[in-house]
Enzyme design. Structure first.
Site, short mmCIF file in Angstrom:
data_model
loop_
_atom_site.label_atom_id
_atom_site.label_comp_id
_atom_site.label_asym_id
_atom_site.label_seq_id
_atom_site.Cartn_x
_atom_site.Cartn_y
_atom_site.Cartn_z
N GLY A 1 0.82 -1.21 0.00
CA GLY A 1 0.00 0.00 0.00
C GLY A 1 0.85 1.26 0.00
N GLN A 2 0.16 2.41 -0.04
CA GLN A 2 0.89 3.68 -0.03
C GLN A 2 1.84 3.77 1.16
N ASP A 3 1.29 3.65 2.38
CA ASP A 3 2.10 3.87 3.58
C ASP A 3 3.15 2.78 3.75
N LEU B 1 -0.36 -2.06 8.95
CA LEU B 1 -0.92 -1.06 8.03
C LEU B 1 -1.99 -1.66 7.12
N ALA B 2 -2.11 -2.96 7.10
CA ALA B 2 -3.08 -3.60 6.19
C ALA B 2 -4.50 -3.27 6.64
N SER C 1 -9.13 0.25 3.25
CA SER C 1 -8.88 1.63 3.66
C SER C 1 -9.77 2.68 3.00
N THR D 1 -6.85 6.07 12.93
CA THR D 1 -7.20 7.11 11.95
C THR D 1 -8.07 8.23 12.51
N GLU E 1 -10.52 9.28 11.07
CA GLU E 1 -11.92 8.93 10.77
C GLU E 1 -12.65 8.53 12.05
N TYR F 1 -16.12 1.90 8.15
CA TYR F 1 -14.65 1.96 8.24
C TYR F 1 -14.22 2.55 9.59
N HIS G 1 -3.12 11.44 4.82
CA HIS G 1 -1.79 11.72 4.26
C HIS G 1 -1.72 11.11 2.86
N ARG H 1 -0.60 7.51 -3.81
CA ARG H 1 -1.95 7.37 -3.28
C ARG H 1 -2.83 6.64 -4.29
P1 NAP Z 1 -3.73 1.35 1.09
O1 NAP Z 1 -2.84 2.04 0.12
O2 NAP Z 1 -5.14 1.07 0.73
O3 NAP Z 1 -3.01 -0.03 1.48
C1 NAP Z 1 -3.70 -1.02 2.21
C2 NAP Z 1 -2.83 -2.25 2.30
O4 NAP Z 1 -3.55 -3.25 3.06
C3 NAP Z 1 -2.50 -2.87 0.96
O5 NAP Z 1 -1.15 -3.32 0.99
C4 NAP Z 1 -3.44 -4.07 0.91
O6 NAP Z 1 -2.97 -5.14 0.12
C5 NAP Z 1 -3.44 -4.50 2.36
N1 NAP Z 1 -4.56 -5.38 2.72
C6 NAP Z 1 -5.87 -5.11 2.60
N2 NAP Z 1 -6.60 -6.14 3.05
C7 NAP Z 1 -5.71 -7.11 3.45
C8 NAP Z 1 -5.85 -8.41 4.00
N3 NAP Z 1 -7.04 -8.96 4.22
N4 NAP Z 1 -4.74 -9.11 4.31
C9 NAP Z 1 -3.53 -8.59 4.08
N5 NAP Z 1 -3.33 -7.35 3.55
C10 NAP Z 1 -4.42 -6.62 3.24
O7 NAP Z 1 -3.78 2.17 2.47
P2 NAP Z 1 -2.76 3.27 3.05
O8 NAP Z 1 -3.23 4.62 2.63
O9 NAP Z 1 -1.37 2.86 2.78
O10 NAP Z 1 -3.08 3.17 4.60
C11 NAP Z 1 -2.35 2.27 5.44
C12 NAP Z 1 -3.10 2.08 6.74
O11 NAP Z 1 -3.25 3.33 7.41
C13 NAP Z 1 -4.52 1.53 6.59
O12 NAP Z 1 -4.77 0.70 7.71
C14 NAP Z 1 -5.40 2.76 6.66
O13 NAP Z 1 -6.68 2.42 7.10
C15 NAP Z 1 -4.63 3.60 7.65
N6 NAP Z 1 -4.76 5.04 7.54
C16 NAP Z 1 -4.50 5.65 6.37
C17 NAP Z 1 -4.56 7.03 6.29
C18 NAP Z 1 -4.26 7.76 5.01
O14 NAP Z 1 -4.63 8.95 4.90
N7 NAP Z 1 -3.59 7.15 4.05
C19 NAP Z 1 -4.89 7.79 7.44
C20 NAP Z 1 -5.14 7.12 8.63
C21 NAP Z 1 -5.05 5.75 8.68
P3 NAP Z 1 -3.29 -5.23 -1.47
O15 NAP Z 1 -2.20 -4.45 -2.13
O16 NAP Z 1 -3.19 -6.69 -1.70
O17 NAP Z 1 -4.65 -4.66 -1.68
N1 GDD Z 2 -12.88 9.67 -2.67
C1 GDD Z 2 -13.59 10.78 -2.99
N2 GDD Z 2 -14.01 10.92 -4.27
N3 GDD Z 2 -13.82 11.71 -2.05
C2 GDD Z 2 -14.49 12.83 -2.41
C3 GDD Z 2 -14.94 13.04 -3.71
C4 GDD Z 2 -14.70 12.03 -4.69
O1 GDD Z 2 -15.07 12.13 -5.86
N4 GDD Z 2 -15.55 14.24 -3.75
C5 GDD Z 2 -15.50 14.76 -2.53
N5 GDD Z 2 -14.85 13.90 -1.69
C6 GDD Z 2 -14.64 14.10 -0.25
C7 GDD Z 2 -15.16 12.95 0.59
O2 GDD Z 2 -16.58 13.04 0.75
C8 GDD Z 2 -14.38 13.18 1.88
O3 GDD Z 2 -15.05 14.12 2.69
C9 GDD Z 2 -13.07 13.80 1.39
O4 GDD Z 2 -13.26 14.16 0.03
C10 GDD Z 2 -11.86 12.87 1.50
O5 GDD Z 2 -12.19 11.63 0.91
P1 GDD Z 2 -11.06 10.51 0.63
O6 GDD Z 2 -9.92 11.08 -0.10
O7 GDD Z 2 -11.76 9.34 0.04
O8 GDD Z 2 -10.50 10.18 2.10
P2 GDD Z 2 -11.22 9.95 3.51
O9 GDD Z 2 -11.01 11.18 4.32
O10 GDD Z 2 -12.60 9.45 3.35
O11 GDD Z 2 -10.38 8.73 4.11
C11 GDD Z 2 -8.95 8.73 4.04
O12 GDD Z 2 -8.40 9.35 5.19
C12 GDD Z 2 -8.69 8.66 6.42
C13 GDD Z 2 -8.03 9.47 7.55
O13 GDD Z 2 -8.90 10.50 7.95
C14 GDD Z 2 -8.50 7.28 3.90
O14 GDD Z 2 -7.13 7.24 3.64
C15 GDD Z 2 -8.78 6.49 5.17
O15 GDD Z 2 -8.20 5.19 5.06
C16 GDD Z 2 -8.12 7.24 6.34
O16 GDD Z 2 -8.34 6.57 7.56
#
Ligand code: NAP
Ligand code: GDD
Length: 329
Positions: free
Chosen positions: A12-14, A79-80, A83, A124, A126, A148, A178, A183
């Site tokens: 994944g990204q992170d 991190l899995a 998401s 998160t 969220e 979620y 982030h 992403r």
């Molecule tokens: P991501 O890009 O969607 O990556 C998710 C990872 O989880 C991928 O490697 C995916 O594997 C793996 N995965 C999903 N289901 C699995 C399963 N059943 N068994 C094993 N691996 C599995 O997410 P990310 O943005 O890097 O986020 C990393 C973590 O931080 C997540 O837990 C997310 O909820 C949390 N988080 C993210 C943010 C953010 O803004 N990015 C903020 C707060 C918290 P595949 O490649 O096989 O799909």
């Molecule tokens: N995805 C998406 N697509 N979001 C949209 C759109 C669209 O076309 N238009 C507006 N949005 C708004 C969503 O309604 C939300 O309020 C905001 O953009 C951010 O949406 P996402 O980028 O999908 O992220 P998220 O905030 O729902 O969730 C992400 O951040 C969380 C941390 O606060 C994910 O990375 C989660 O895994 C993570 O926990």
């Protein structure tokens, strides 16, 4: 002896940023991957030969036990997850199995096999959902607004519970959004920067988005990975908010991203109710004070630099995708 780290979600990204950081810090890095019909190792292509990948799935506790027995990690970063928030409304049970029970399965495996493993849980912002105070900090009550978020609240508390019940070195990073050029394309930031590049290259005419007024505290994923690592270097486990301490709307993001290539977002963005959510998180703004004081964590990439970094990366990628002949504008 080199420290061993196991990263779930390494594809994944992170996971990709964290694996790079751990290699730079001199770790032996193991990544947990699930079996797919087609390998998706693009984000870790540059470090593929430097890390060891092991197959397991959060749904299968035996596979988790086996991986931990094999690796005997000093540090495990979970991190899995499923998401993507909209998918959690469509697949609420699977989301809970990954994001809630999956955490318990990992913690239980650690407790049974190697209880001195330091554990990081990807919690998160969220979880704050319909926010009870602004800015949100470690003591702010949770009010999740999606399956979620609800599942992640469980993951948060089971981590706290294993720390309190069994003395595990288990920490929660409460990370605000982030982003990066790595992403996923469905998340709003990347959807915007990809569309900006396509529109600029004449490959698309419009960008359909949902709620433009939602506000997020957006930072850079590379900075977030450093925070995760710092948490596990502390003598005592704890929970930390990781945020920039500033909030911007989706509209702000559009404005900067389109302006960076000389376009006005109002000429291209179309609001489409299809992208509205059953329940929205309107405003996220984190207070990173504890992380700054206790971890010495300071983000290096500003919001504006993040947006332009993502647009520039997509402009290059989309340009490379263009066929050699063709009628693009
Ligand atoms: P991501 O890009 O969607 O990556 C998710 C990872 O989880 C991928 O490697 C995916 O594997 C793996 N995965 C999903 N289901 C699995 C399963 N059943 N068994 C094993 N691996 C599995 O997410 P990310 O943005 O890097 O986020 C990393 C973590 O931080 C997540 O837990 C997310 O909820 C949390 N988080 C993210 C943010 C953010 O803004 N990015 C903020 C707060 C918290 P595949 O490649 O096989 O799909
Ligand atoms: N995805 C998406 N697509 N979001 C949209 C759109 C669209 O076309 N238009 C507006 N949005 C708004 C969503 O309604 C939300 O309020 C905001 O953009 C951010 O949406 P996402 O980028 O999908 O992220 P998220 O905030 O729902 O969730 C992400 O951040 C969380 C941390 O606060 C994910 O990375 C989660 O895994 C993570 O926990």
């Amino acid at each position: 002896m080199m420290k061993r780290a196991l990263v779930t979600g390494v594809t994944g990204q992170d996971g990709s940023y964290l694996a790079e950081l751990l290699l730079n810090e001199g770790y032996e890095v193991y990544g947990m991957v699930r079996r797919l019909s087609w390998e998706n190792y693009e984000r870790i292509a540059a470090i593929r030969d430097a890390i060891t990948l092991l197959e397991a799935d959060l749904l299968d506790e035996y596979s988790l036990l086996t991986v931990i027995e094999k690796v005997e990690p000093d540090e495990l970063y979970n991190l899995a997850a499923q998401s993507y928030v909209p998918t959690s409304f469509d697949q609420p049970v699977l989301t809970a199995q990954f994001n809630a029970l999956g955490v318990t399965k990992l913690l239980e495996a650690i407790r049974r096999v190697k209880p001195d493993t330091r554990f990081y849980q990807a919690s998160t912002s969220e979880m704050f959902g319909k926010v009870r105070e602004v800015p949100q900090r470690e003591t702010t009550p949770f009010h999740p607004r999606s399956p979620y978020g609800v599942a992640k609240v469980y993951g948060y508390y089971i981590t706290v519970n294993y720390r309190e019940s069994y003395g595990l070195h288990a920490s929660n990073g409460i990370l605000f959004n982030h982003e990066s050029p790595r992403r996923g394309l469905k998340f709003v930031t990347r959807k915007i920067t990809d569309a900006v590049a396509r529109i600029k290259h004449g490959l698309a005419r419009e960008l359909r988005l949902g709620n433009l007024d939602a506000r997020r505290d957006w930072g850079f994923a590379g900075d977030s990975a450093r925070a995760m690592w710092l948490m596990l270097q502390q003598d005592q486990p704890d929970d930390y908010v990781i945020a920039m301490g500033e909030t911007h709307s989706v509209r702000d993001f559009c404005e900067i991203a389109f302006a960076h290539v000389g376009l006005n977002y109002e000429d291209y963005v179309v609001v489409d109710p299809h992208f509205y959510r059953p329940a929205e998180v309107d405003l996220l703004l984190g207070d990173p004070g504890k992380a700054r004081t206790r971890l010495g964590w300071v983000p290096e990439v500003s919001f504006a630099d993040l947006v332009t970094m993502m647009v520039d990366a997509d402009m290059r990628r989309v340009a490379d995708e263009r066929p050699l002949v063709g009628g693009y504008v």
